[in-house]
Design a protein around this motif. Structure first.
Motif, PDB file in Angstrom:
ATOM      1  N   VAL A 130       0.776  -1.271   0.016  1.00 44.54           N
ATOM      2  CA  VAL A 130      -0.014  -0.109  -0.108  1.00 44.54           C
ATOM      3  C   VAL A 130       1.047   1.191  -0.033  1.00 44.54           C
ATOM      4  CG1 VAL A 130      -1.557   1.260   1.093  1.00 44.54           C
ATOM      5  CG2 VAL A 130      -1.815  -0.966   1.208  1.00 44.54           C
ATOM      6  N   ALA A 131       1.905   1.307   0.895  1.00 46.05           N
ATOM      7  CA  ALA A 131       2.729   2.467   0.925  1.00 46.05           C
ATOM      8  C   ALA A 131       3.413   2.702  -0.301  1.00 46.05           C
ATOM      9  CB  ALA A 131       3.721   2.237   2.027  1.00 46.05           C
ATOM     10  N   ARG A 132       3.909   1.624  -1.082  1.00 47.28           N
ATOM     11  CA  ARG A 132       4.461   1.802  -2.148  1.00 47.28           C
ATOM     12  C   ARG A 132       3.584   2.314  -3.529  1.00 47.28           C
ATOM     13  NH1 ARG A 132       6.836  -2.576  -2.666  1.00 47.28           N
ATOM     14  NH2 ARG A 132       5.244  -3.823  -4.104  1.00 47.28           N
ATOM     15  N   ASP A 133       2.273   1.953  -3.390  1.00 47.23           N
ATOM     16  CA  ASP A 133       1.216   2.316  -4.278  1.00 47.23           C
ATOM     17  C   ASP A 133       0.717   3.790  -4.085  1.00 47.23           C
ATOM     18  OD1 ASP A 133      -0.516   1.470  -6.703  1.00 47.23           O
ATOM     19  OD2 ASP A 133      -1.868   2.427  -5.172  1.00 47.23           O
ATOM     20  N   ILE A 399      -6.481   0.883   4.898  1.00 49.80           N
ATOM     21  CA  ILE A 399      -7.231   2.264   5.353  1.00 49.80           C
ATOM     22  C   ILE A 399      -6.208   2.971   6.275  1.00 49.80           C
ATOM     23  CG2 ILE A 399      -8.852   3.107   6.549  1.00 49.80           C
ATOM     24  CD1 ILE A 399     -10.663   0.828   5.511  1.00 49.80           C
ATOM     25  N   GLY A 400      -5.398   2.155   7.262  1.00 46.87           N
ATOM     26  CA  GLY A 400      -4.536   3.026   8.003  1.00 46.87           C
ATOM     27  C   GLY A 400      -3.381   3.632   7.313  1.00 46.87           C
ATOM     28  N   GLU A 401      -2.739   2.898   6.484  1.00 50.22           N
ATOM     29  CA  GLU A 401      -1.355   3.367   5.743  1.00 50.22           C
ATOM     30  C   GLU A 401      -1.995   4.395   4.807  1.00 50.22           C
ATOM     31  OE1 GLU A 401       1.568   2.643   5.473  1.00 50.22           O
ATOM     32  OE2 GLU A 401       1.246   1.339   7.400  1.00 50.22           O
ATOM     33  N   ILE A 402      -3.263   4.444   4.148  1.00 50.68           N
ATOM     34  CA  ILE A 402      -3.554   5.484   3.437  1.00 50.68           C
ATOM     35  C   ILE A 402      -3.599   6.804   4.214  1.00 50.68           C
ATOM     36  CG2 ILE A 402      -5.466   6.113   1.850  1.00 50.68           C
ATOM     37  CD1 ILE A 402      -5.590   3.403   0.902  1.00 50.68           C
ATOM     38  N   LEU A 403      -4.485   6.570   5.227  1.00 53.16           N
ATOM     39  CA  LEU A 403      -4.951   7.991   5.992  1.00 53.16           C
ATOM     40  C   LEU A 403      -3.738   8.680   6.891  1.00 53.16           C
ATOM     41  CD1 LEU A 403      -8.318   6.951   7.258  1.00 53.16           C
ATOM     42  CD2 LEU A 403      -7.955   8.333   5.209  1.00 53.16           C
ATOM     43  N   ARG A 404      -2.704   7.597   6.832  1.00 55.87           N
ATOM     44  CA  ARG A 404      -1.609   8.230   7.776  1.00 55.87           C
ATOM     45  C   ARG A 404      -0.617   9.073   6.447  1.00 55.87           C
ATOM     46  NH1 ARG A 404      -2.024   3.436  10.859  1.00 55.87           N
ATOM     47  NH2 ARG A 404      -0.898   2.197   9.524  1.00 55.87           N
ATOM     48  N   ARG A 405      -0.758   8.450   5.167  1.00 59.06           N
ATOM     49  CA  ARG A 405       0.191   9.045   4.382  1.00 59.06           C
ATOM     50  C   ARG A 405      -0.503  10.307   3.429  1.00 59.06           C
ATOM     51  NH1 ARG A 405       4.406   5.852   3.360  1.00 59.06           N
ATOM     52  NH2 ARG A 405       4.548   3.985   5.176  1.00 59.06           N
TER      53      ARG A 405
END
Length: 437
Positions: A130-133, A399-405
């Motif tokens: 997720v982080a890479r995308d 969801i967590g990764e996206i909203l933190r980034r």
């Protein structure tokens, strides 16, 4: 009324739309939620529909007690037509197509990798993908989120489930699988399959079979590699699994189960994530609370949000059975041989189970959970989705990764409408959002 007449009335199928089967099929394919809602308004909790290509009606139910009675009978069979659309993709030994003892035997050996510590071992893989995308997302301009979620869930499956570590093989598999999955999502293909069953001898799935053969060669290489050098992916666990008689699954069956896990876990999870963001971004209070939960790594509200999104936007609208014994529901006695399915959207929007049922309120799931058969986004009984826990974990991590980034807002004031894509209900425009750092 005579005794014979009363018995006939009691066993008659529930009423339903009077349009020709082709019209009902078009309504179901093009506007599924509107079709279900109109049937409930006119006929109540239980009604019959007749789709093109089928010899008999399908009864749809929404009362949780009726759903429980349907799913708890292990002898109820699969509805007709499932193998026609699925077998060219997943293969004849897929757990989705097997019944009885064969199905249960495979369920026992395939379930453990999707629970407990083994499943939690894949959380880091999901977070990394997720982080890479997210780093590829445009900033300050509208884009569709759904394709990104599809790319993420496919990458997770290739790494965590298929165990493909070679970059070239993963890229080749990804390219071919995307083409195959896009072909299966076509509404036109769905309609041709239904019509061909009755009125044509041609094979609308010939193209899918050709694509599947290309994929098979790559999968067989991956299976051979894992037999020689097991790892911590789900493919390795399936290769090690044994039935009660001590026998393993052979390579061909392993291939069928891998394709099953892909079909069941890729598009469904990606679509559920897209729907979740479409809902969250239109409800500021829930959005703010979810962002706070993500930043604090608090799973409680994340779990509630996922549950409420799956309630209000179930990705798979039906999961039926063919009765092997009579079923009593809503004053009707449905005879053996009747095709019955929960209308999942209707079950999830019952005001007697969910006050203000169309409102998006994750707080519903912070207290007492709904009864088992009032929340059925993954189906139920012995055919409940094997990867349900994995999918919910993947959604929470993503969801967590996206909203933190990223800070997100909806690109359109209008909520998405549902579009039927093969077995799923997807956001018509792909959940368009605007992202900022």
């Amino acid at each position: 009324m005579s005794t014979a007449t009363a018995a006939t009335a009691a066993t008659a199928l529930p009423p339903g739309p009077s349009e020709p089967p082709v019209i009902q099929t078009l309504r179901w394919v093009t506007r599924p939620i509107a079709f279900l809602e109109s049937c409930r308004r006119r006929y109540g909790d239980t009604f019959s529909v007749m789709f093109a290509g089928f010899a008999s009606p399908m009864v749809m139910v929404s009362d949780p007690e009726a759903v429980q009675a349907l799913y708890r009978n292990r002898d109820n069979a699969l509805p007709p037509g499932r193998s026609i659309a699925l077998e060219p993709v997943v293969g004849p030994r897929s757990i989705l197509l097997l019944e009885g003892d064969e199905h249960l035997a495979r369920r026992r050996v395939m379930l453990p990798p999707f629970h407990g510590e083994r499943m939690r071992a894949y959380e880091q893989t999901v977070a990394e993908v997720v982080a890479r995308d997210v780093e590829t997302w445009p900033l300050g301009e509208p884009f569709a989120l759904h394709p990104h979620m599809q790319a993420v869930t496919l990458e997770v499956i290739l790494r965590a489930v298929f165990g493909v570590s070679d970059d070239a093989r993963r890229a080749a598999l990804s390219e071919r699988l995307v083409r195959l999955l896009e072909a299966t999502r076509s509404s036109g293909l769905q309609l041709r399959v239904l019509l061909t069953r009755r009125w044509s001898a041609s094979d609308p799935l010939a193209g899918l079979r050709a694509m599947s053969r290309e994929i098979d060669a790559l999968l067989m290489d991956a299976i051979a590699e894992r037999r020689a050098a097991p790892s911590d992916d789900i493919l390795s666990l399936l290769l090690e699994a044994r039935f009660e008689d001590g026998e393993p699954m052979d390579d061909r069956e392993i291939r069928d189960q891998l394709m099953t896990l892909l079909l069941a876990g890729h598009e469904t999870t990606a679509t559920a994530l897209a729907w979740t963001f479409d809902l969250v971004l239109r409800h500021p209070a829930a959005h703010a609370r979810l962002v706070e939960a993500a930043r604090e790594h608090d799973d409680t509200y994340l779990r509630a949000t996922v549950s409420e999104a799956l309630r209000l936007r179930p990705v798979v609208p039906i999961a039926g059975r063919r009765l092997t014994s009579e079923l009593r529901v809503d004053g009707h006695v449905l005879p053996p041989g009747t095709d019955v399915t929960p209308a999942i959207w209707l079950t999830h929007t019952r005001p007697d189970r969910y006050p203000d049922p169309y409102a998006f309120r994750p707080e519903r799931f912070l207290g007492e959970a709904p009864s088992t058969y009032a929340w059925i986004p993954f189906g139920g009984g012995v055919r409940r989705c094997l990867g349900a826990a994995f999918a919910e974990m993947e959604m929470r991590i993503a969801i967590g990764e996206i909203l933190r980034r990223r800070t997100l807002r909806a690109a359109s004031p209008r909520a998405e409408r549902a579009l039927r894509r093969n077995v799923t209900l997807s956001p018509r425009h792909g959940t368009r959002v605007i992202a900022e750092r």
